[in-house]
Design a protein around this motif. Structure first.
Motif, short mmCIF file in Angstrom:
data_model
loop_
_atom_site.label_atom_id
_atom_site.label_comp_id
_atom_site.label_asym_id
_atom_site.label_seq_id
_atom_site.Cartn_x
_atom_site.Cartn_y
_atom_site.Cartn_z
N MET A 1 8.65 17.29 -28.49
CA MET A 1 10.09 17.58 -28.52
C MET A 1 10.38 18.74 -27.56
O MET A 1 9.77 19.82 -27.68
CB MET A 1 10.51 17.94 -29.94
CG MET A 1 12.00 17.97 -30.15
SD MET A 1 12.76 16.34 -30.29
CE MET A 1 12.29 15.85 -31.93
N ASN B 1 18.39 20.00 -27.33
CA ASN B 1 17.30 19.10 -27.68
C ASN B 1 17.24 18.07 -26.55
O ASN B 1 17.99 17.09 -26.55
CB ASN B 1 17.56 18.42 -29.03
CG ASN B 1 16.44 17.46 -29.42
OD1 ASN B 1 15.70 16.97 -28.58
ND2 ASN B 1 16.33 17.18 -30.71
N THR C 1 14.88 16.05 -25.67
CA THR C 1 14.24 14.77 -26.01
C THR C 1 15.25 13.79 -26.56
O THR C 1 15.30 12.63 -26.13
CB THR C 1 13.11 14.99 -27.03
OG1 THR C 1 12.17 15.92 -26.50
CG2 THR C 1 12.40 13.69 -27.34
N ASP C 2 16.09 14.24 -27.48
CA ASP C 2 17.08 13.37 -28.11
C ASP C 2 18.47 13.50 -27.47
O ASP C 2 19.42 12.89 -27.94
CB ASP C 2 17.20 13.69 -29.61
CG ASP C 2 15.91 13.37 -30.35
OD1 ASP C 2 15.13 12.55 -29.85
OD2 ASP C 2 15.69 13.97 -31.42
N LYS C 3 18.57 14.33 -26.42
CA LYS C 3 19.83 14.53 -25.69
C LYS C 3 20.96 14.99 -26.62
O LYS C 3 22.04 14.37 -26.69
CB LYS C 3 20.22 13.26 -24.94
CG LYS C 3 19.23 12.94 -23.82
CD LYS C 3 19.66 11.78 -22.98
CE LYS C 3 18.78 11.63 -21.75
NZ LYS C 3 17.36 11.74 -22.04
N LYS C 4 20.69 16.09 -27.31
CA LYS C 4 21.69 16.68 -28.18
C LYS C 4 21.85 18.15 -27.82
O LYS C 4 20.89 18.81 -27.41
CB LYS C 4 21.26 16.58 -29.65
CG LYS C 4 21.17 15.15 -30.17
CD LYS C 4 20.68 15.14 -31.61
CE LYS C 4 20.58 13.73 -32.15
NZ LYS C 4 20.05 13.71 -33.54
N HIS D 1 18.89 17.77 -36.67
CA HIS D 1 19.04 17.33 -35.28
C HIS D 1 17.86 17.73 -34.40
O HIS D 1 17.93 17.62 -33.18
CB HIS D 1 20.34 17.86 -34.71
CG HIS D 1 21.56 17.24 -35.34
ND1 HIS D 1 21.95 15.94 -35.11
CD2 HIS D 1 22.46 17.75 -36.23
CE1 HIS D 1 23.04 15.67 -35.80
NE2 HIS D 1 23.36 16.74 -36.50
N GLY D 2 16.79 18.20 -35.04
CA GLY D 2 15.54 18.43 -34.32
C GLY D 2 15.44 19.72 -33.53
O GLY D 2 14.53 19.89 -32.73
N ASN E 1 14.53 19.25 -18.28
CA ASN E 1 14.80 17.82 -18.10
C ASN E 1 14.94 17.51 -16.61
O ASN E 1 15.72 18.16 -15.91
CB ASN E 1 16.09 17.45 -18.83
CG ASN E 1 16.36 15.97 -18.82
OD1 ASN E 1 15.96 15.25 -19.72
ND2 ASN E 1 17.06 15.49 -17.80
N ASP F 1 12.29 12.31 -16.40
CA ASP F 1 13.07 11.94 -17.59
C ASP F 1 14.13 10.89 -17.29
O ASP F 1 14.39 10.01 -18.10
CB ASP F 1 13.76 13.18 -18.17
CG ASP F 1 12.76 14.17 -18.75
OD1 ASP F 1 12.11 13.83 -19.75
OD2 ASP F 1 12.62 15.28 -18.19
N ASP G 1 15.05 6.67 -18.79
CA ASP G 1 16.51 6.46 -18.80
C ASP G 1 17.01 6.20 -17.40
O ASP G 1 16.66 6.92 -16.48
CB ASP G 1 17.21 7.69 -19.39
CG ASP G 1 16.94 7.84 -20.87
OD1 ASP G 1 16.55 6.84 -21.51
OD2 ASP G 1 17.13 8.95 -21.40
#
Length: 223
Positions: A1, A16, A18-21, A52-53, A161, A185, A223
């Motif tokens: 993460m 975040n 990894t999860d794009k938050k 949300h990590g 990223n 990424d 992506d």
């Protein structure tokens, strides 16, 4: 993460990658986060961050200390009105060389120039220091740049990223695997029209772009 916390004037920005938050921790929530770091008791803010990590309840003491210091730093960080203390995105134009001949473009394969690797790495060092989370690498044709793999590895090593912009020229399964191994990424494919005729009005390489999109779609990992 891949998680980044960055001190801003009176608040923390949490990324975040990894999860794009993203999440802004300010005011009462900033105090609640600091309270958890000091006494270990969870609260609404830490529950949300965990959901949300952004944090884990077994976060190492070293990470907790870093976060405490960032919260203190929020009191002294300066930024222009309605702005952040540093950008969220850095774009580095790696080269003005390109084998395509798009009608409006200034790039040229033979007369273009590459940025020196040491200069690009210096920019990336600055991005790491400022905690700029998103790094775009572009051209010209990004894939002709000889040190692309090394720059992607550097970005990945420091938890930022990375995104590269390509036309589709020179892009095949082997090149995709190389970019993935280097930690890319996101990959952007340049396309200016939904048909060859429309695309050709402002851009070369329609079939190469379409083939690249199909390759990425079939791979499904970047992506």
């Amino acid at each position: 993460m891949k998680i980044i916390f960055r001190a801003e004037p009176g608040y923390l920005m949490a990324y975040n990658l990894t999860d794009k938050k993203t999440m802004q921790v300010a005011g009462k929530n900033l105090n609640l986060l600091n309270q958890w770091l000091n006494d270990g008791y969870t609260n609404k803010c830490t529950d949300l961050l965990q959901e949300h990590g952004f944090i884990s309840l077994d976060m190492p003491d070293k990470k907790k200390t870093e976060l405490k210091n960032l919260i203190l730093k929020c009191q002294n960080v300066k930024a222009p009105l309605r702005a952040m203390s540093a950008p969220e995105i850095m774009n580095i134009e790696l080269t003005t060389r390109c084998p395509l001949r798009c009608p409006q473009c200034y790039c040229d394969l033979n007369q273009g120039q590459d940025i020196e690797k040491e200069v690009a790495l210096k920019y990336l060092e600055e991005a790491v220091r400022l905690k700029i989370p998103f790094i775009n690498l572009s051209g010209g044709e990004t894939l002709v740049y000889p040190h692309l793999k090394e720059l992607l590895e550097y970005i990945s090593q420091y938890g930022l990223n990375s995104a590269v912009a390509i036309s589709g020229w020179g892009f095949d399964k082997a090149r995709l695997e190389e970019l993935k191994k280097a930690g890319v990424d996101e990959i952007y494919v340049s396309l200016n029209g939904s048909t060859p005729e429309i695309n050709a009005l402002s851009r070369d390489g329609y079939e190469m772009a379409i083939n690249s999109l199909h390759l990425l779609q079939a791979d499904g990992q970047v992506d």
